[in-house]
Design a protein around this motif. Structure first.
Motif: not given
Length: 274
Positions: A138-154, A160-165
């Motif tokens: 989860g921390r890794g996914l948040r970092l990807l979101a902070e980098a602008g690479l993905i957007t998360l649902s919350k 998890t990867p299922d929360d990548v919108v």
């Protein structure tokens, strides 16, 4: 003092004893760690403690499972290797009653690559190595979101990867056991990794070349001292933690583990550390 190494991920308590715990001094304070900055800093504190007459044994494990098994079983007095969300997941999954005693070092999480030197250079379809355990993932996914690479649902860490919108570059996520992420850098395009583990793997220059680092104020992700509930107020353990927080030798060991790259870590117990 020789460091005891746990070779198997699901090491039994009996095997731990066979490897040397049973031979430790009866009154020694036993603390479980993992290699690198964590073990080095605890050993530095242990040397100071021994000089003051407090017997301490440092027990080193090679995985992120056995230190809690050994602690719950009573073969350790404390361990120092995990952050709070990781501990909460362990307690929930196992029924252990392990408690946080005090805070230690915050190792900032980074995204690292052997193939690309910037976030912008990461191509469509890149393979990204994420920790397989839920909290670090989860921390890794948040970092990807902070980098602008993905957007998360919350906006939480329990993702998890299922929360990548939104995933405009169609990144492909590969789950890797946390301690093995660094070894995956030649096979994957990007991985999440702790800088101190890169240093410990002989990649000091790479440790100071993250594509992005997590924020310096995420105290819940600092490494914490953890003990069984009935042992959490033990006077010797609290004295050891005080030594860890105040001894110059400990600070020097921590800084050396990051090869002097001060931006890669935070001494979270200090006022205004962030």
């Amino acid at each position: 003092m020789p460091i005891i190494r746990a070779k198997e991920k699901l090491l039994s308590v009996a095997l731990i004893g066979a490897m040397g715990l049973a031979a430790m001094p009866a009154q020694a304070l036993t603390i479980g760690v993992i290699p690198g900055m964590i073990a080095d800093s605890i050993e530095a504190a242990a040397e100071v403690a021994r000089a003051e007459g407090l017997a301490v044994e440092v027990v080193e494990f090679l995985d992120w499972t056995t230190p809690n098994v050994a602690l719950s079983a009573g073969d350790l007095d404390a361990n120092y290797f995990q952050h709070v969300p990781f501990l909460q997941d362990v307690n929930a999954a196992t029924g252990f009653d392990l408690q946080v005693v005090d805070i230690g070092v915050l190792s900032r999480l980074g995204l690292y690559s052997n193939r690309f030197d910037s976030i912008d250079a990461i191509p469509e379809g890149a393979q990204v190595g994420l920790a397989s355990d839920p909290t670090n993932q989860g921390r890794g996914l948040r970092l990807l979101a902070e980098a602008g690479l993905i957007t998360l649902s919350k906006d939480t860490y329990d993702v998890t990867p299922d929360d990548v919108v939104e995933n405009p570059r169609a990144l492909r996520f590969v789950e890797v056991d946390g301690p093995q992420l660094i070894r995956s850098m030649d096979d994957l395009d990007v991985v999440q990794a702790y800088p101190s583990l890169l240093v410990n793997a002989g990649l000091a220059d790479k440790a100071n070349q993250p594509l992005i680092l997590s924020a310096p104020d995420e105290d819940q992700f600092a490494i914490h001292f953890v003990a069984r509930a009935e042992n959490s107020a033990d006077a010797e353990l609290l004295r050891f933690i005080e030594i860890f927080h105040t001894a110059p030798e400990v600070r020097a060991a921590i800084d050396a583990a990051y090869v002097g790259y001060r931006d890669l870590y935070v001494l979270s117990w200090e006022e205004g550390a962030e």
